[in-house]
Design a protein around this motif. Structure first.
Motif, PDB file in Angstrom:
ATOM      1  N   TRP A  36       3.243   1.132  -0.825  1.00 29.85           N
ATOM      2  CA  TRP A  36       4.512   1.299  -1.527  1.00 29.85           C
ATOM      3  C   TRP A  36       5.523   0.355  -0.881  1.00 29.85           C
ATOM      4  CZ3 TRP A  36       5.234   4.035  -5.901  1.00 29.85           C
ATOM      5  CH2 TRP A  36       4.280   5.000  -6.234  1.00 29.85           C
ATOM      6  N   TYR A  37       6.218  -0.382  -1.726  1.00 34.18           N
ATOM      7  CA  TYR A  37       7.322  -1.223  -1.303  1.00 34.18           C
ATOM      8  C   TYR A  37       8.582  -0.716  -2.010  1.00 34.18           C
ATOM      9  CZ  TYR A  37       4.174  -4.794   0.638  1.00 34.18           C
ATOM     10  OH  TYR A  37       3.240  -5.472   1.379  1.00 34.18           O
ATOM     11  N   ARG A  38       9.721  -1.160  -1.519  1.00 36.46           N
ATOM     12  CA  ARG A  38      10.967  -0.841  -2.207  1.00 36.46           C
ATOM     13  C   ARG A  38      11.917  -2.033  -2.123  1.00 36.46           C
ATOM     14  NH1 ARG A  38      13.448   3.846   1.828  1.00 36.46           N
ATOM     15  NH2 ARG A  38      13.989   2.463   3.576  1.00 36.46           N
ATOM     16  N   GLN A  39      12.788  -2.077  -3.111  1.00 34.55           N
ATOM     17  CA  GLN A  39      13.793  -3.135  -3.143  1.00 34.55           C
ATOM     18  C   GLN A  39      15.117  -2.542  -3.588  1.00 34.55           C
ATOM     19  OE1 GLN A  39      12.779  -6.612  -5.472  1.00 34.55           O
ATOM     20  NE2 GLN A  39      14.209  -7.882  -4.325  1.00 34.55           N
ATOM     21  N   ALA A  49       5.295   2.006   3.078  1.00 38.12           N
ATOM     22  CA  ALA A  49       4.125   2.678   3.633  1.00 38.12           C
ATOM     23  C   ALA A  49       2.870   2.062   3.037  1.00 38.12           C
ATOM     24  CB  ALA A  49       4.162   4.177   3.341  1.00 38.12           C
ATOM     25  N   ALA A  50       1.797   2.098   3.807  1.00 36.34           N
ATOM     26  CA  ALA A  50       0.536   1.534   3.335  1.00 36.34           C
ATOM     27  C   ALA A  50      -0.619   2.424   3.764  1.00 36.34           C
ATOM     28  CB  ALA A  50       0.337   0.132   3.895  1.00 36.34           C
ATOM     29  N   ILE A  51      -1.674   2.384   2.963  1.00 36.98           N
ATOM     30  CA  ILE A  51      -2.893   3.121   3.297  1.00 36.98           C
ATOM     31  C   ILE A  51      -4.083   2.230   2.954  1.00 36.98           C
ATOM     32  CG2 ILE A  51      -2.886   4.309   1.035  1.00 36.98           C
ATOM     33  CD1 ILE A  51      -4.097   6.759   2.546  1.00 36.98           C
ATOM     34  N   TYR A  94       7.928   0.177  -5.653  1.00 39.18           N
ATOM     35  CA  TYR A  94       6.820  -0.506  -6.302  1.00 39.18           C
ATOM     36  C   TYR A  94       5.500  -0.148  -5.643  1.00 39.18           C
ATOM     37  CZ  TYR A  94      10.429  -3.567  -8.253  1.00 39.18           C
ATOM     38  OH  TYR A  94      11.523  -4.066  -8.903  1.00 39.18           O
ATOM     39  N   CYS A  95       4.511   0.038  -6.451  1.00 39.39           N
ATOM     40  CA  CYS A  95       3.142   0.254  -5.992  1.00 39.39           C
ATOM     41  C   CYS A  95       2.436  -1.099  -5.891  1.00 39.39           C
ATOM     42  CB  CYS A  95       2.431   1.157  -6.993  1.00 39.39           C
ATOM     43  SG  CYS A  95       0.712   1.508  -6.627  1.00 39.39           S
ATOM     44  N   ASN A  96       1.610  -1.254  -4.860  1.00 38.93           N
ATOM     45  CA  ASN A  96       0.902  -2.509  -4.629  1.00 38.93           C
ATOM     46  C   ASN A  96      -0.553  -2.229  -4.279  1.00 38.93           C
ATOM     47  OD1 ASN A  96       0.291  -4.625  -1.991  1.00 38.93           O
ATOM     48  ND2 ASN A  96       0.842  -5.511  -3.945  1.00 38.93           N
ATOM     49  N   ALA A  97      -1.432  -3.023  -4.857  1.00 35.35           N
ATOM     50  CA  ALA A  97      -2.872  -2.907  -4.583  1.00 35.35           C
ATOM     51  C   ALA A  97      -3.393  -4.257  -4.128  1.00 35.35           C
ATOM     52  CB  ALA A  97      -3.617  -2.437  -5.823  1.00 35.35           C
TER      53      ALA A  97
END
Length: 119
Positions: A36-39, A49-51, A94-97
């Motif tokens: 998860w990112y944010r702006q 946060a990342a997993i 934002y979700c990131n993969a």
């Protein structure tokens, strides 16, 4: 095609909680590292946060102890539980993969969901 669809954003009072979800399709979810990112307005996008595909997690210092990232590979979904929210958490999330393969790197983004913390 690949889709990452975020949900769960909204308006919350300081001290409140929200749970964001990101449902993925078009990818083999279990092999991707998720984040998860944010702006915030006028600021750069930042990692929240990342997993990893193996379940290891890491957090921005600003959210440690308040936010929890988790994933459900059976549902192709990653979550961000956000507690003790404060106005500084206001941003588009934002979700990131990401998948780092031997041949190529895959990187996908969701469209974002607005989180507003205000009284």
């Amino acid at each position: 095609q690949v889709q990452l669809v975020e949900s769960g954003g909204g308006l919350v009072q300081p001290g409140g909680s929200l749970r964001l979800s990101c449902a993925a399709s078009g990818i083999i979810f279990s092999i991707y590292d998720m984040a998860w990112y944010r702006q915030a307005p006028g600021k750069q996008r930042e990692l929240v946060a990342a997993i990893t595909s193996g379940g290891s997690t890491n957090y921005a210092d600003s959210v440690k102890g308040r936010f929890t990232i988790s994933r459900d590979n059976a549902k192709n979904t990653v979550y961000l539980q956000m507690n003790s929210l404060n106005p500084e958490d206001t941003a588009v999330y934002y979700c990131n993969a990401v998948y780092d393969g031997e041949i190529s790197r895959k990187n996908y983004w969701g469209q974002g969901t607005q989180v507003t913390v205000s009284s």
